[in-house]
Motif scaffolding. Structure first.
Motif, PDB file in Angstrom:
ATOM      1  N   ALA A  88      44.797 -10.675   3.378  1.00 31.88           N
ATOM      2  CA  ALA A  88      44.009 -10.266   2.213  1.00 31.88           C
ATOM      3  C   ALA A  88      44.909  -9.954   1.023  1.00 31.88           C
ATOM      4  O   ALA A  88      45.994  -9.390   1.182  1.00 31.88           O
ATOM      5  CB  ALA A  88      43.170  -9.045   2.559  1.00 31.88           C
ATOM      6  N   PRO A  89      44.479 -10.297  -0.185  1.00 33.02           N
ATOM      7  CA  PRO A  89      45.252  -9.968  -1.385  1.00 33.02           C
ATOM      8  C   PRO A  89      45.117  -8.490  -1.738  1.00 33.02           C
ATOM      9  O   PRO A  89      44.278  -7.770  -1.190  1.00 33.02           O
ATOM     10  CB  PRO A  89      44.600 -10.847  -2.459  1.00 33.02           C
ATOM     11  CG  PRO A  89      43.180 -10.986  -2.004  1.00 33.02           C
ATOM     12  CD  PRO A  89      43.235 -11.033  -0.502  1.00 33.02           C
ATOM     13  N   GLU A  90      45.938  -8.034  -2.659  1.00 29.78           N
ATOM     14  CA  GLU A  90      45.809  -6.676  -3.178  1.00 29.78           C
ATOM     15  C   GLU A  90      44.536  -6.593  -4.024  1.00 29.78           C
ATOM     16  O   GLU A  90      44.183  -7.538  -4.727  1.00 29.78           O
ATOM     17  CB  GLU A  90      47.025  -6.315  -4.029  1.00 29.78           C
ATOM     18  CG  GLU A  90      48.312  -6.175  -3.232  1.00 29.78           C
ATOM     19  CD  GLU A  90      48.279  -4.971  -2.308  1.00 29.78           C
ATOM     20  OE1 GLU A  90      47.663  -3.943  -2.675  1.00 29.78           O
ATOM     21  OE2 GLU A  90      48.856  -5.060  -1.205  1.00 29.78           O
ATOM     22  N   GLY A  91      43.862  -5.477  -3.954  1.00 36.45           N
ATOM     23  CA  GLY A  91      42.647  -5.294  -4.733  1.00 36.45           C
ATOM     24  C   GLY A  91      42.018  -3.950  -4.443  1.00 36.45           C
ATOM     25  O   GLY A  91      42.630  -3.074  -3.816  1.00 36.45           O
ATOM     26  N   ARG A  92      40.809  -3.761  -4.889  1.00 33.64           N
ATOM     27  CA  ARG A  92      40.084  -2.512  -4.657  1.00 33.64           C
ATOM     28  C   ARG A  92      39.434  -2.583  -3.275  1.00 33.64           C
ATOM     29  O   ARG A  92      38.526  -3.378  -3.052  1.00 33.64           O
ATOM     30  CB  ARG A  92      39.036  -2.306  -5.756  1.00 33.64           C
ATOM     31  CG  ARG A  92      39.622  -2.370  -7.155  1.00 33.64           C
ATOM     32  CD  ARG A  92      38.547  -2.316  -8.222  1.00 33.64           C
ATOM     33  NE  ARG A  92      38.166  -0.952  -8.524  1.00 33.64           N
ATOM     34  CZ  ARG A  92      37.250  -0.618  -9.440  1.00 33.64           C
ATOM     35  NH1 ARG A  92      36.604  -1.576 -10.105  1.00 33.64           N
ATOM     36  NH2 ARG A  92      36.961   0.647  -9.670  1.00 33.64           N
TER      37      ARG A  92
END
Length: 296
Positions: A57-61
């Protein structure tokens, strides 16, 4: 009996409200390779629908969705720029969710609903200050301590009938908007206003849109509809007369249909009804007494 739209919401996940904000527990589950993550770019998701491991998963909220069958689920909300043309809004992937064999549609609805809320709620409505996520993404707070929570707007959607129930002369009211293609019809719908009961909202909306007076109203069921933040509450109602006087700003046309009209029009393709994922379709087919071919 399971209504068509209810197939999207069978087997709801445990939302684990008591664990929201428990950083240690969340960190542990995030390191678990069995955990699954849905990436939401703005308010769009990949098609075909793809669940990733936390490592992918990418960085994010990060938003905790909950747990199902012993496995934790999260959403990671990233910028719309993350998506290419293959990423679609929820409405476009509904047919894919209906055919899913893993029954994860409630998790997708949860994720999209949270993404829609976070996209729309950027500043504190009381002081105008910036908001910070807390409680695993289910609260937003400003520096003055004002806390915002996700909201769902109640909307009524109704099939109005007139005549002896079950008779060949009984008719149902459907309407169409001016921007819709010819032949597309649906049940009427509208939002509940402050201080208004749901039953009165049904009567008011039908009167405003079609000029039809409604007496008895009965609740049927509901459907989460995060497009962007609605809870659709389904009703049937009985018209007091057959007079129609449409509001041109609301509807281009409203008509009474017999069961035979609906069957004949749907089979011929002249009548386009809502898709099977919609509670509107369930209301119509419940009245007709059988599934109908074709959809939008």
């Amino acid at each position: 009996m399971t209504l068509p739209h209810e197939r999207l919401h069978e087997g709801a996940h445990d939302r684990l409200g008591h664990l929201r904000g428990n950083d240690d527990w969340e960190a542990e589950r995030w390191l678990d390779p069995s955990t699954r993550v849905l990436v939401v770019a703005g308010t769009r998701i990949s098609s075909p629908l793809t669940w990733l491991s936390p490592a992918e998963a990418p960085e994010g909220r990060r938003v905790l969705l909950g747990e199902r069958d012993g496995r934790a689920y999260f959403a990671v909300i990233v910028s719309r720029d993350h998506a290419d043309d293959s990423w679609l809004p929820l409405r476009s992937v509904l047919p894919e969710l209906v055919g899913a064999t893993d029954a994860l549609a409630p998790l997708v609805f949860h994720a999209i609903g949270m993404a829609e809320w976070l996209a729309a709620t950027r500043f504190c409505p009381r002081c105008g200050g910036p908001l910070v996520m807390q409680s695993s993404g289910h609260e937003l707070a400003c520096s003055d301590g004002h806390v915002q929570f996700p909201r769902s707007d109640p909307a009524v959607i109704m099939l109005i009938t007139h005549g002896e129930p079950g008779s060949s002369d009984e008719v149902a009211l459907l309407g169409r908007k001016g921007e819709w293609p010819d032949g597309r019809f649906s049940t009427l719908a509208g939002f509940c206003e402050p201080g208004e009961s749901l039953e009165d909202a049904v009567r008011r909306e039908v009167a405003e849109e079609a000029g039809v007076r409604v007496g008895a109203v009965q609740y049927v069921g509901n459907q989460p509809w995060p497009l962007p933040a609605s809870l659709m509450l389904g009703f049937t109602g009985v018209a007091l007369d057959l007079d129609i006087n449409t509001d041109a700003e609301e509807l281009d046309e409203a008509r009474w249909f017999t069961r035979e009209d609906l069957l004949r029009g749907a089979k011929a393709g002249d009548l386009l009804l809502p898709g099977e994922v919609s509670i509107s379709r369930s209301l119509i087919e419940g009245w007709v007494g059988q599934p109908l071919p074709g959809s939008w």
